[in-house]
Design an enzyme around this catalytic site. Structure first.
Site, PDB file in Angstrom:
ATOM      1  CG  ASP A  67      -0.259  -0.346   2.522  1.00 25.11           C
ATOM      2  OD1 ASP A  67       0.984  -0.380   2.546  1.00 25.11           O
ATOM      3  OD2 ASP A  67      -0.954  -0.576   3.509  1.00 25.11           O
ATOM      4  CG  ASN A 136      -8.535  -0.920  12.370  1.00 28.12           C
ATOM      5  OD1 ASN A 136      -7.589  -1.560  11.900  1.00 28.12           O
ATOM      6  ND2 ASN A 136      -9.084   0.095  11.732  1.00 28.12           N
ATOM      7  CG  HIS A 138      -5.684  -1.609   9.132  1.00 30.24           C
ATOM      8  ND1 HIS A 138      -5.758  -0.317   9.610  1.00 30.24           N
ATOM      9  CD2 HIS A 138      -4.360  -1.919   9.173  1.00 30.24           C
ATOM     10  CE1 HIS A 138      -4.554   0.108   9.902  1.00 30.24           C
ATOM     11  NE2 HIS A 138      -3.692  -0.833   9.654  1.00 30.24           N
ATOM     12  CD  GLU A 143      -8.656   1.508   7.973  1.00 26.14           C
ATOM     13  OE1 GLU A 143      -8.662   0.633   8.864  1.00 26.14           O
ATOM     14  OE2 GLU A 143      -7.989   2.547   8.060  1.00 26.14           O
TER      15      GLU A 143
HETATM   16  C1  F6R Z   1       1.367  -1.008   6.088  1.00 22.98           C
HETATM   17  C2  F6R Z   1       0.272  -1.921   6.363  1.00 22.98           C
HETATM   18  C3  F6R Z   1      -0.540  -1.777   7.616  1.00 22.98           C
HETATM   19  C4  F6R Z   1       0.294  -2.063   8.861  1.00 22.98           C
HETATM   20  C5  F6R Z   1      -0.558  -1.897  10.111  1.00 22.98           C
HETATM   21  C6  F6R Z   1       0.229  -2.145  11.365  1.00 22.98           C
HETATM   22  O1  F6R Z   1       1.956  -1.315   4.841  1.00 22.98           O
HETATM   23  O2  F6R Z   1       0.024  -2.777   5.588  1.00 22.98           O
HETATM   24  O3  F6R Z   1      -1.638  -2.655   7.545  1.00 22.98           O
HETATM   25  O4  F6R Z   1       0.772  -3.376   8.786  1.00 22.98           O
HETATM   26  O5  F6R Z   1      -1.097  -0.611  10.162  1.00 22.98           O
HETATM   27  O6  F6R Z   1       1.168  -1.143  11.534  1.00 22.98           O
HETATM   28  P1  F6R Z   1       2.234  -1.218  12.705  1.00 22.98           P
HETATM   29  O7  F6R Z   1       3.137  -2.337  12.388  1.00 22.98           O
HETATM   30  O8  F6R Z   1       2.928   0.112  12.652  1.00 22.98           O
HETATM   31  O9  F6R Z   1       1.468  -1.441  13.969  1.00 22.98           O
END
Ligand code: F6R
Length: 238
Positions: A67, A136, A138, A143
């Site tokens: 992403d 959450n 995702h 989301e």
């Molecule tokens: C980013 C992504 C997000 C993160 C998620 C957790 O490329 O795919 O889904 O994996 O927001 O982020 P952290 O590791 O910072 O808690």
């Protein structure tokens, strides 16, 4: 789904790096799907060490990042483009031609998503997709409630924008949208490795352990895939 509990974040990172290393040894031109965020930083650091020791060779590996914010300049300090180059790509022997990241500067976001999905389709999707999860639930920027089958423009939840605001000057600086592989694009990967670290992610781990699909927790859709390994440093069964 296999869930492996590691004693701490360092061991989780080392195990994740080892799994990537093993897959590259089996297939040197592996198609590797990659996440950003705090969780995979340890894995990237270990892979950089392994690469410096010539114990893994990225020269033929092809990467597809999950992403990117939209709109955002590639050179923005918080773009996922910058994240990947600072933490990983400039530190290993990857061929820049083999790196694919959604373009946050693309003039037409929908065309950018279509072209990215077409690229994935052409290569046959990821051999190994590494994922983090949001508190959450995702994955990528899918989301809760977003069940897109392919790469698309996603609206970021207030929750995610507030959490990511720590990296920006203020929440108003966090883009409202992002480009992300869809759940469908992720589930087409041959193997999926999910990294879940920190107590704040415990509800997501519990949802996975329940074995039930939960539309409010996108990560539970990984239960539909037949080759998923979850690495966690959260104590299971407390
Ligand atoms: C980013 C992504 C997000 C993160 C998620 C957790 O490329 O795919 O889904 O994996 O927001 O982020 P952290 O590791 O910072 O808690």
């Amino acid at each position: 789904m296999k869930i492996l509990q590691l004693k701490n974040y360092d061991l989780l990172s080392a195990k994740a790096a080892e799994m990537v290393q093993i897959e590259i040894a089996k297939k040197p031109n592996l198609i590797l799907g990659l996440p950003t965020g705090s969780t995979p930083l340890g894995m990237y650091a270990k892979l950089v060490e392994l690469s410096a020791a010539k114990e893994v060779d990225f020269s033929e590996v092809r990467t597809y990042n999950l992403d990117e914010y939209y709109p955002i300049k590639r050179s923005h300090p918080q773009s996922y483009h910058t994240f990947m180059f600072e933490n990983f790509f400039t530190k290993v022997n990857i061929n820049p031609y083999n790196i694919h990241i959604l373009n946050g500067e693309a003039p037409d976001s929908i065309t950018e998503c279509k072209n990215y999905e077409a690229g994935l389709l052409k290569t046959g999707y990821a051999d190994l997709m590494v994922l983090g999860v949001g508190a959450n639930g995702h994955i990528g920027f899918n989301e809760p409630g977003d069940f897109s089958t392919s790469t698309h423009v996603a609206e970021l939840s207030l929750d995610t924008r507030s959490k990511n605001a720590r990296f920006f000057d203020s929440i108003t600086e966090v883009p409202l949208t992002a480009l992300t592989m869809g759940l469908g694009s992720i589930l087409k990967s041959k193997m999926i490795l999910v990294l879940i670290s920190g107590e704040v992610k415990e509800p997501v781990l519990k949802a996975l352990l329940s074995g039930k699909l939960n539309p409010k927790i996108p990560a539970t859709y990984l239960l539909l895939h037949r080759d998923v390994v979850v690495l966690t440093d959260i104590k299971i069964g407390k």
